[in-house]
Every structure is written in C-alpha cells, then in structure tokens.
Design a protein around this motif. Sequence first.
Motif, PDB file in Angstrom:
ATOM      1  N   PHE A  79       0.797  -1.215   0.000  1.00 33.90           N
ATOM      2  CA  PHE A  79       0.000   0.000   0.000  1.00 33.90           C
ATOM      3  C   PHE A  79       0.837   1.275   0.000  1.00 33.90           C
ATOM      4  O   PHE A  79       0.356   2.317  -0.400  1.00 33.90           O
ATOM      5  N   ARG A  80       2.067   1.225   0.487  1.00 35.76           N
ATOM      6  CA  ARG A  80       2.959   2.372   0.451  1.00 35.76           C
ATOM      7  C   ARG A  80       4.233   1.966  -0.269  1.00 35.76           C
ATOM      8  O   ARG A  80       4.822   0.950   0.049  1.00 35.76           O
ATOM      9  N   TYR A  81       4.633   2.734  -1.244  1.00 33.37           N
ATOM     10  CA  TYR A  81       5.793   2.360  -2.041  1.00 33.37           C
ATOM     11  C   TYR A  81       7.054   2.385  -1.189  1.00 33.37           C
ATOM     12  O   TYR A  81       7.298   3.334  -0.450  1.00 33.37           O
ATOM     13  N   PRO A  82       7.901   1.343  -1.294  1.00 31.54           N
ATOM     14  CA  PRO A  82       9.066   1.269  -0.416  1.00 31.54           C
ATOM     15  C   PRO A  82      10.089   2.362  -0.656  1.00 31.54           C
ATOM     16  O   PRO A  82      10.915   2.614   0.187  1.00 31.54           O
ATOM     17  N   ASP A  83      10.032   3.029  -1.815  1.00 36.64           N
ATOM     18  CA  ASP A  83      11.000   4.100  -2.052  1.00 36.64           C
ATOM     19  C   ASP A  83      10.380   5.475  -1.856  1.00 36.64           C
ATOM     20  O   ASP A  83      10.921   6.476  -2.275  1.00 36.64           O
TER      21      ASP A  83
ATOM     22  N   ARG B  74      10.316  12.618  -8.062  1.00 37.63           N
ATOM     23  CA  ARG B  74      10.533  11.472  -7.184  1.00 37.63           C
ATOM     24  C   ARG B  74       9.869  10.256  -7.836  1.00 37.63           C
ATOM     25  O   ARG B  74       8.660  10.048  -7.705  1.00 37.63           O
ATOM     26  N   PRO B  75      10.625   9.424  -8.583  1.00 42.01           N
ATOM     27  CA  PRO B  75      10.028   8.232  -9.214  1.00 42.01           C
ATOM     28  C   PRO B  75       9.492   7.268  -8.164  1.00 42.01           C
ATOM     29  O   PRO B  75      10.102   7.062  -7.114  1.00 42.01           O
ATOM     30  N   LEU B  76       8.342   6.669  -8.447  1.00 45.94           N
ATOM     31  CA  LEU B  76       7.739   5.686  -7.556  1.00 45.94           C
ATOM     32  C   LEU B  76       7.806   4.299  -8.182  1.00 45.94           C
ATOM     33  O   LEU B  76       8.053   4.143  -9.379  1.00 45.94           O
ATOM     34  N   ALA B  77       7.530   3.291  -7.355  1.00 44.54           N
ATOM     35  CA  ALA B  77       7.716   1.911  -7.787  1.00 44.54           C
ATOM     36  C   ALA B  77       6.760   1.509  -8.902  1.00 44.54           C
ATOM     37  O   ALA B  77       7.037   0.562  -9.638  1.00 44.54           O
ATOM     38  N   ASP B  78       5.621   2.179  -9.044  1.00 43.18           N
ATOM     39  CA  ASP B  78       4.652   1.783 -10.067  1.00 43.18           C
ATOM     40  C   ASP B  78       4.869   2.501 -11.396  1.00 43.18           C
ATOM     41  O   ASP B  78       4.035   2.429 -12.292  1.00 43.18           O
TER      42      ASP B  78
END
Length: 660
Positions: A285-289, A567-571
């Motif tokens: 539910f929350r991106y690790p990065d 800020r790139p996210l995991a998805d």
Amino acid sequence: SDVPGRAPLLSELAGPGLPDWMDGSTPWRFYPGFAAWMSRAGHLVSRWSAVHPGLMSPAARRELVLSLPRTMLTAVGPRLLSEAAGRAPDQPLFGSDPVRDWRGILTGYPVVARLLAVSWLQWQATTEEMVERIAVDLPGLAPGSRVAALVMGAGDRHAGGRSVTQLVLDSGNRLYLKPRPVGPYRVLRAVLAAVDAGGDRLGLSLPSVTARDGYAWSVHLDPEDCADDQEVSAYFYRAGAMLRILQTIGATDLHQENFIPTRTQPVLVDLETVMNAGSGLDARFRYPDSAGVDDTPAATSMVTSMVDGPPGAASIDIGALAGPSDRPTPYAVPNPVPTESGPRLRGQRLPLSTGMALPRRQGTAVPVRHHVSSVVAGYREAARRLAAQVDLPALLAAGSLDEPVRFVPRATQVYARLLQQSLSDRSLSDGVERELVLERLWLAIGTCPVELIKAEQESLRDLDVPLFTVGIGSTDLVSDRGRVIPSALSCPPAEVARRRFARVVAEPDQVDDLLAALFAADPAADALPPACATVVAARPGDVTVAAAPPREVSVADAVGSLLDLARPLADGTVAWSGLEYDPARFRWRHARLGPGLLGAAGIGLALASIGALLPDSPPSCGPTGVATLLGAAARARRAPLTWTGTNAFTGPAGTVYALA
C-alpha cells in the motif's frame, strides 16, 4: 458510609483550566456520588505509601486520589452535567440519595457502568505502579528529597490509562516520570556528539534522561529569555542544525509542545518519534522508495504542522518554528458555558496559542521571519558535518536496533474525535451503538493491517489513545496492549534513516525544501531571502547574506531544474513535493503535492506539453509529464470525484482537465 470528611474544591478538581465565571472555591457538587470511590482510593494510597514512609507529602497523596474522579469525569462528565440540568437547588444530583441517582443514570445509560469500572481498574494499576517506581528510583535520583506535589495527566493516555506525571520535590526541583521508553535517546545523543566533532562545538543538547525497564525519568527545563538579538540568531542557527539532524534520522510529530525554548536553543523533550518508519505500512500500500518523497523538513512537523478543521475554518500551525499567534481552533471543543440551569457543555472554538518553542525576548516570542538566514545557515552546517563526519550506519547498529520508537498510523485528532463520539449519549445508552462508532476504524481496511485496526479498537474501547511502537531495526509493530503485528512495515526505521543519510552524503546542501517549509509556516512578505541569495555563516550568530548576480534562465533550464525534483515511484509514476495553497482552509502547505491542477497534474500538464512542443527540451520531459499525470489520475480515482468551487481546478477536476 465510610467517606472522607472534606469534599474537594472545584479548583482542586478542575485545575488551571477552570473558566473565570466558575467559582473555584466552592465544593465540587458531584462529590457525594464519588465519595465511596475516593474513600477506597484514599485507603489504597495510604497502604501503598506506608510501605515506603516519608517519600510523599499529604498533598501528593491527595493528588493521587483526586486523579481518580478526574479520570472518571473524562468519560461521564458531560452526562452528569445533563442529568443535573433543570434540578431544583434543593435537589442536586447525588445530593440526597446517590444510590437512587446512580441507578437512574445506569438504567438509561448502562455503558457508563463499564466506563466507571475501566477507570477504577486502570487507576488502581497505574497508581500502585507509580508509587512503587517513585519509591524505588527517587532515593537514587534525588537523595534526601521527597515528593511535595504531583502534576498528573500530561499528554494523551496510553497503555491502560498511563500518562506523564510531573514530580515537584521539596527542594524545588522537578522530575518527569514517563511511563514508556523515551525512544532512541542514545542514538540521537551519539549523532549530536559526532556532529560536534566535525568543527566548532554547536552545543546541541538533550535533557538529562534516566532510562529504566519500560519507563524513564527526565529532568525539568524552564523556558528562558535570550539576552539580545545575537542570542536569538544563535538560537535559530541551532534550531536549523537540529532540524537537519532530526530530518536525516526520520523524525516526525515534532510540534511546539515537544520543545522547551531555553536561552540557547529549542531543547527536544519528547523523543518518542525521533525515528520513524517513513516508508509506511506494508509495501502493498505504500511504495518502499517513497521515503524520498517524505524526506523534507515539513515531514518532521518542526517547521510547520497544520491542524485542520472543516472547510471554511482557517487552519492553525503548531509547528515548532511557526507562530506566534492566538487564534481559535479550527474545530469546536466541548467547553462549559453558563446557562440558567447551570453549567452546560457546548462546542466552541477556543483560543490556541502557537509559538511556544520560539526564542523569547523579555517574555515575548520572536517569529522566524527575520531570522530565516540563520535557520538556513545552521541547516547547511549540520548537513555538511553529517556528510563529512558522521558514520550513521555504525551508530544505528551499535546495540540500539531493539530500542522502540513510536509509529503513528493515524493523526491523534482522529482518535480524539472517535473517543468523543463514543461517549455521546447515544453511545452511552447502548453498547452496540458505541461499538458501531469504533467500527469506523475499519474504513482503513486495505490500507493497513487488520491486526492494527483491532488493536486500535481495544485501546479506544478502554478510553486510551492507541499507541504503536517498532524496534529501530524491526518491521513488527507492537500495540500498547502487547499485540504484535508481524512484518507490518515495509522496512525498518533504521533503513529509512540510512537512505536519508545517503542522500545527505550525496547532496548535503539542499535548502529549497527548507525555504518552502518556512514560507508555509510564515507566509509574510519578508519570510524568504531573495531567490538568488547565498547564505553564509562563519559561526553561530554571525550570519550574512550575499546576493548573487541574476542570470537569464531558458525554458529548457527551468524544465531541467524541475525534472531534478521528480521522485520516481515503484509503479512507474512520479511524485512531487512543493508548496500548495488550500483555499478551503486558507493556508499554504509544503508536502507531497496533491493531484490537482495546482499540484501534480499541473506539473504533468506543463511537462507533457513542453516535451511535445519544444524541440530542445530534455528527452525525459514528455514521458515524465505523462507519468506524473497518470499518478495524479490514480490518486484522484481513489477518492470520490466532487465538483465544488474550491476543488474544480485545484482538485480532481483539474486532473481530468489535464489528462484531456
């Protein structure tokens, strides 16, 4: 029939918050209904104190007894005021027949019986525990002293009614008994020492703490005035340095009440949230990065910490560097008001003072707006020393990974509102109705573990604010009832701190987020130095601002600077941090931007358009714009699409427009 001889005065029971129109010298009118409880409490306190005679004065022992009806009144006080309303002066509630009056209340509101029983059982356990801890530890902490007075109930109640207690000793000194571990005190103290080793001593300090098994003692600090403007500048310089250190190790919830303004610096007195799992609950539910998105001064709450109310009510900022102001709360607070039938509770917006952690000159708080350069200079110097001197990974691994820190899954205000609603007349009349109030916590299912919601309900059911802790090197949450929620976090607080530290080492001199946060805390015309200024500090308190010559900036340069903030996210989507204005609550905020056209969707629209129309734009411009728009759309889709004057283009509608 076995009751104490003297009823407590209203001022004794209510404390300093008693309204001016109420006569504090009158006896507490509900005393007959609580006399038997207080009698039993008095006998127990005498028995517990007799094991260690001479350590507590009669006034301190009486305060322990008075804490019982105070606890009970937090649950049933509004109901008692309603029961007493309209009664004739010669027939007060509990005045002639307490048993009959209690039976009448419990028949109509049977949940009151449970709340009184919970309060009584919690009082017995916590008071006996407190007396024992004082008896065991005080002779070593303050030899020859005894407790002259107690100030109880500071802060929220957790873990079965426990809260912070202040001990006033006969010597005049004061100690705080904190019923929980203080957090990573040793780690922060070691970091401050390492920062001092990187140059002239900054002098950042922490209060003296004595840790015990499951609880701690802390010394009292009094607020102090700065002598002159140079000391004020040095105060803000050290505030900036402390901010950079706390931001690096992932501190949160550092609002004004967690600092004491001494002559030299704001001293942090509550270390529970000094390290936090900034990556949040469960990686599903929350991106690790996402720690990169959260790694801003605003996330600490030390600069700005907004308390919101409903749309139309101005927010109020309780950040440690915000204020000073005296404005009403943005939400209504139950407060006694005079009526023809006696005092009644009504919702009112009450004054809330801010600026409690700011430096003082002649008793008056000094705002940050004329000292921004000092804050920036201290922030930069601490970043330089962290990058060059501190071996943070070694400090985090040096026997401290088991130390617990607090994890806050929801705003405390949410818990406070649910507690208030669970004590309404409707909830007190039917236990099922009260449970349905607490069932609202399950609206968060899918975004946090089921066991966490169960633990929240357990605490709120017994009048506590839920509290969760996690070891510095762990991902397992532990509730204040001991319920373990395994692997609840996506990564441990130590790993979050290491990631933040790596960014400081790579780019130690970033101040854009700090300036934005300071603007959000105090959006005055002179709150920010010129955009082209360079802030230089030779030593604390010796700060100069040197203006750099302006230069022309091309569209491509501007886009390149903007892309550096992505800020790139995991998805595959992109998040942005920055300043955003909330027209419904009349305030700026600096945090992760919302999906509206004045936030992420606006940035995405600009980047996508420039990427398509400008030949010399960076190659990543267009794809980054599209990824930003898709991320904004995903965020808007998770909330109901509404169409109002305040969010037509600043909210979901702006996202739809940008995508079209």
